[in-house]
Write a protein that holds these residues in place. Structure first.
Motif, PDB file in Angstrom:
ATOM      1  N   LEU A  12      38.066  40.895 104.841  1.00 44.16           N
ATOM      2  CA  LEU A  12      37.858  41.909 103.809  1.00 44.16           C
ATOM      3  C   LEU A  12      39.131  42.140 103.000  1.00 44.16           C
ATOM      4  N   ARG A  13      40.293  42.067 103.657  1.00 45.20           N
ATOM      5  CA  ARG A  13      41.555  42.233 102.929  1.00 45.20           C
ATOM      6  C   ARG A  13      41.737  41.110 101.913  1.00 45.20           C
ATOM      7  N   THR A  16      39.133  41.753  98.981  1.00 39.56           N
ATOM      8  CA  THR A  16      39.507  42.856  98.087  1.00 39.56           C
ATOM      9  C   THR A  16      40.775  42.537  97.303  1.00 39.56           C
ATOM     10  N   SER A  17      41.701  41.814  97.898  1.00 42.31           N
ATOM     11  CA  SER A  17      42.914  41.423  97.162  1.00 42.31           C
ATOM     12  C   SER A  17      42.578  40.481  96.011  1.00 42.31           C
ATOM     13  N   VAL A  19      39.648  40.178  94.436  1.00 40.48           N
ATOM     14  CA  VAL A  19      38.894  40.925  93.422  1.00 40.48           C
ATOM     15  C   VAL A  19      39.830  41.842  92.640  1.00 40.48           C
ATOM     16  N   ARG A  20      40.719  42.537  93.344  1.00 37.64           N
ATOM     17  CA  ARG A  20      41.660  43.434  92.667  1.00 37.64           C
ATOM     18  C   ARG A  20      42.547  42.667  91.695  1.00 37.64           C
ATOM     19  N   ALA A  79      38.028  48.277  94.431  1.00 37.51           N
ATOM     20  CA  ALA A  79      38.238  47.238  95.448  1.00 37.51           C
ATOM     21  C   ALA A  79      39.200  47.729  96.515  1.00 37.51           C
ATOM     22  N   GLU A  80      40.269  48.395  96.108  1.00 36.98           N
ATOM     23  CA  GLU A  80      41.214  48.953  97.089  1.00 36.98           C
ATOM     24  C   GLU A  80      40.562  50.065  97.902  1.00 36.98           C
ATOM     25  N   LEU A  82      37.427  50.240  98.623  1.00 37.92           N
ATOM     26  CA  LEU A  82      36.517  49.577  99.561  1.00 37.92           C
ATOM     27  C   LEU A  82      37.249  49.210 100.840  1.00 37.92           C
ATOM     28  N   TYR A  83      38.412  48.611 100.722  1.00 36.68           N
ATOM     29  CA  TYR A  83      39.165  48.207 101.906  1.00 36.68           C
ATOM     30  C   TYR A  83      39.609  49.435 102.704  1.00 36.68           C
ATOM     31  N   TYR A  86      36.653  50.921 104.516  1.00 37.64           N
ATOM     32  CA  TYR A  86      36.242  50.064 105.634  1.00 37.64           C
ATOM     33  C   TYR A  86      37.166  50.264 106.831  1.00 37.64           C
TER      34      TYR A  86
END
Length: 185
Positions: A12-13, A16-17, A19-20, A79-80, A82-83, A86
């Protein structure tokens, strides 16, 4: 992308990285395009324009691109978020629950100990009062001081009463209310 890898911390990290970073790159490009569009439209004159028409038209068109820039920045923030959500709601939840259960158990034990101490103190007071008071240990200095009776110095004793007589009522002391001198039995 493997969907099972998405449900791990590292997976997930990484997602999200990626996507960000992509959204931040898009936001930068949108900002540059908005500046170019605004400057180009401000420099072009269309027949029938008044003195402020070019600037207003340029602002209206570039505003739409600025909205796209803002949306991309918001998506990067999401995105950040979201992480972080989670991690907070999935990964750290078992540890927080275990800690909360330990605190609850500790509070329960402390309450039981306090209740037991209160019951023991109450029983001790009952036994002491029913047995005729505390027993004095020989050679022990008593803790309570004897009562001291002081006569008040009142200026009211010097002046005659308002009723016109020279008679002054005697001032009452604590000994008038407690004839045995305030001693407990």
């Amino acid at each position: 992308m493997d969907i099972n890898a998405l449900f791990t911390d590292e997976g997930l990290r990484a997602f999200t990285s990626t996507v960000r970073d992509q959204h931040m790159k898009d936001a930068t490009q949108y900002g540059q395009i908005a500046d170019i569009v605004r400057r180009r439209l401000e420099s072009e004159k269309i027949d029938g324009d008044r003195w402020l028409s070019k600037k207003v038209r340029a602002w209206k068109v570039s505003r739409q691109v600025r909205a796209m820039e803002k949306a991309s920045k918001d998506a990067a923030s999401a995105a950040e978020a979201l992480y972080a959500t989670y991690v907070n709601e999935v990964l750290e939840l078992p540890q927080r629950r275990a800690l909360a259960a330990a605190r609850k158990t500790e509070r329960r034990q402390n309450r039981q100990a306090a209740a037991g101490a209160a019951v023991a103190k109450s029983l001790q007071k009952s036994v002491t009062s029913l047995s005729g008071g505390p027993t004095e240990v020989p050679g022990q200095v008593p803790q309570a001081r004897p009562a001291e009776f002081v006569t008040p110095d009142s200026p009211w004793e010097q002046w005659p009463m308002a009723s016109g007589g020279d008679h002054v009522a005697p001032t009452r002391t604590i000994n008038d209310y407690f004839p045995n001198g305030g001693e407990r039995r």
